[in-house]
Design a protein around this motif. Structure first.
Motif, PDB file in Angstrom:
ATOM      1  N   TYR A  75       0.827  -1.207   0.000  1.00 43.64           N
ATOM      2  CA  TYR A  75       0.000   0.000   0.000  1.00 43.64           C
ATOM      3  C   TYR A  75       0.864   1.260   0.000  1.00 43.64           C
ATOM      4  CZ  TYR A  75      -3.912   3.072   1.107  1.00 43.64           C
ATOM      5  OH  TYR A  75      -4.864   4.064   1.077  1.00 43.64           O
TER       6      TYR A  75
ATOM      7  N   ASN B 180      -2.802  -2.305  -8.190  1.00 45.88           N
ATOM      8  CA  ASN B 180      -2.848  -0.855  -8.369  1.00 45.88           C
ATOM      9  C   ASN B 180      -1.454  -0.268  -8.555  1.00 45.88           C
ATOM     10  OD1 ASN B 180      -5.590  -0.193  -8.390  1.00 45.88           O
ATOM     11  ND2 ASN B 180      -5.721  -0.366  -6.176  1.00 45.88           N
TER      12      ASN B 180
ATOM     13  N   GLU C 135       1.914   1.804  -3.445  1.00 44.33           N
ATOM     14  CA  GLU C 135       0.813   2.386  -4.222  1.00 44.33           C
ATOM     15  C   GLU C 135       0.734   3.891  -4.018  1.00 44.33           C
ATOM     16  OE1 GLU C 135      -2.978   0.626  -3.512  1.00 44.33           O
ATOM     17  OE2 GLU C 135      -2.312  -1.405  -3.949  1.00 44.33           O
TER      18      GLU C 135
ATOM     19  N   LYS D 165       1.411   6.711  -6.931  1.00 41.48           N
ATOM     20  CA  LYS D 165       0.338   7.672  -7.243  1.00 41.48           C
ATOM     21  C   LYS D 165       0.849   9.100  -7.108  1.00 41.48           C
ATOM     22  CE  LYS D 165      -3.600   4.784  -5.877  1.00 41.48           C
ATOM     23  NZ  LYS D 165      -4.711   4.630  -4.895  1.00 41.48           N
TER      24      LYS D 165
ATOM     25  N   ARG E 232      -0.495  -0.906 -12.105  1.00 44.97           N
ATOM     26  CA  ARG E 232      -1.309  -0.077 -13.005  1.00 44.97           C
ATOM     27  C   ARG E 232      -0.770   1.360 -13.049  1.00 44.97           C
ATOM     28  NH1 ARG E 232      -6.393   2.585 -12.287  1.00 44.97           N
ATOM     29  NH2 ARG E 232      -6.439   1.910 -10.111  1.00 44.97           N
ATOM     30  N   TYR E 233      -0.498   1.921 -11.886  1.00 45.01           N
ATOM     31  CA  TYR E 233       0.033   3.284 -11.842  1.00 45.01           C
ATOM     32  C   TYR E 233       1.474   3.336 -12.343  1.00 45.01           C
ATOM     33  CZ  TYR E 233      -4.014   5.271  -9.475  1.00 45.01           C
ATOM     34  OH  TYR E 233      -5.272   5.730  -9.181  1.00 45.01           O
TER      35      TYR E 233
ATOM     36  N   SER F 206       1.434  -4.731  -6.031  1.00 46.51           N
ATOM     37  CA  SER F 206      -0.016  -4.913  -6.080  1.00 46.51           C
ATOM     38  C   SER F 206      -0.552  -4.555  -7.464  1.00 46.51           C
ATOM     39  CB  SER F 206      -0.684  -4.037  -5.024  1.00 46.51           C
ATOM     40  OG  SER F 206      -0.596  -2.669  -5.402  1.00 46.51           O
TER      41      SER F 206
ATOM     42  N   ALA G 182      -9.337  -3.010 -17.155  1.00 49.06           N
ATOM     43  CA  ALA G 182      -7.970  -2.970 -16.645  1.00 49.06           C
ATOM     44  C   ALA G 182      -6.961  -3.210 -17.760  1.00 49.06           C
ATOM     45  CB  ALA G 182      -7.784  -4.001 -15.536  1.00 49.06           C
TER      46      ALA G 182
END
Length: 343
Positions: A155, A197, A158, A162, A200-201, A195, A241
């Motif tokens: 986390y 996310n 993440e 971000k 993805r980022y 993770s 996704a």
């Protein structure tokens, strides 16, 4: 039965008949699960039927009292995880910790499968504390402690990526020198797992970075690393996704005149979308653009025919306007850089 009793106290659902009503009465009478099971067996019923009825009652109490069910399939399951997590916290606020712990145990695996890192951290922290200091259980305590530590690190990653994405976007918009972000981006390139996310980022950041550098090979490598991480991550993926990854990559490949790769990616992307939907049309428009840029009018005509034959599953007027532009191309009209016009 204590968790059922606490759910009954905060739930608006009231069983009116059948096994659910019997179990509700047992819970309200303060019977422990073993006592209720013994009473159940005394009526000539199996242990399996008890646990099945218990699960049905518990699910009804949660679903009808706290959940506003929306959608079905993967989307519905993902929404349900969030709604149930909300219920866990509502139960904690209401002082119904037994029910909250019971729900949290059931929710950890779906939250992991859904890729909801922050929910897993919250649930594991609750269960680590419960089994470490209240209902002491070494095996469970160590299990949830490990989950909490692992997912906390994920986390944090993440949140960091971000933040980097936001700074990259801000610097790009304000036309600032991107050199100050280079060290962090290089570090991000080295971190090839995490993770759902995070990956993805990560791809979002690297795709912008490599596009600015004109490094198409770097972008393709980042794409492959992201897809590989998704495939082994154990997270249920929505069609969107993967579609977002393909949608970002394909125009860059086409503008670099790597038409074969671009066409292959569009074909893969179309397999993950439903004909006639907005995403399907967007990818079909990309196929038409690739055909135009690569000098293959047959590919453009084929895309137009499929689009006309597909059921209308969208309400986006921009898609209709884009197909009008494609029609003008087929009519021999010059409209400039087709890719930039359409996208």
């Amino acid at each position: 039965m204590q968790s059922i009793k606490e759910l009954l106290e905060v739930s608006g659902y009231e069983p009116m008949s059948g096994y659910s009503l019997e179990l509700a009465r047992m819970a309200r009478a303060g019977l422990e699960r073993g006592e209720a099971l013994q009473l159940w067996a005394g009526l000539g019923r199996s242990e399996g039927s008890f646990y099945k009825a218990w699960k049905v009652l518990k699910d009804d109490l949660v679903r009808l009292a706290f959940l506003e069910r929306k959608g079905s399939g993967l989307e519905g399951r993902r929404l349900e995880v969030w709604e149930k997590y909300k219920v866990v916290n509502q139960l904690l606020i209401s002082g119904k910790k037994t029910a909250a712990v019971s729900m949290a145990i059931d929710l950890v695996a779906p939250a992991q499968k859904g890729g909801f890192t922050e929910i897993v951290v919250g649930l594991a922290s609750l269960l680590e504390g419960h089994f470490g200091s209240i209902e002491v259980d070494s095996r469970r305590y160590l299990r949830y402690r490990k989950i909490r530590k692992d997912y906390s690190r994920m986390y944090d990653d993440e949140l960091d990526v971000k933040s980097l994405q936001a700074r990259l976007g801000f610097s790009t918009e304000r036309k600032k020198d991107l050199k100050e972000l280079e060290a962090e981006v290089l570090g991000l390139m080295e971190k090839k797992s995490g993770s759902f996310n995070f990956m993805r980022y990560r791809f979002s950041v690297l795709s912008v970075w490599f596009e600015k550098l004109g490094d198409v090979d770097g972008l393709v490598l980042a794409f492959r690393e992201t897809v590989a991480a998704f495939e082994i991550g154990g997270v249920e993926l929505t069609g969107a996704a993967l579609s977002n990854l393909y949608f970002r990559l394909t125009p860059i490949l086409a503008l670099a005149e790597r038409f074969g790769e671009a066409e292959a990616h569009v074909s893969r992307a179309l397999k993950s979308t439903k004909p006639g939907t907005q995403n399907w049309h967007l990818f079909m428009l990309q196929r038409a653009c690739i055909g135009h840029l690569s000098g293959k009018p047959g590919m453009v005509q084929g895309a137009v025919k499929l689009a006309l034959d597909a059921p209308r599953e969208h309400e986006n007027p921009a898609i209709d306007r884009s197909w009008e532009l494609v029609g003008r191309l087929l009519g021999g009209e010059e409209i400039g850089d087709v890719w930039k016009v359409l996208f």
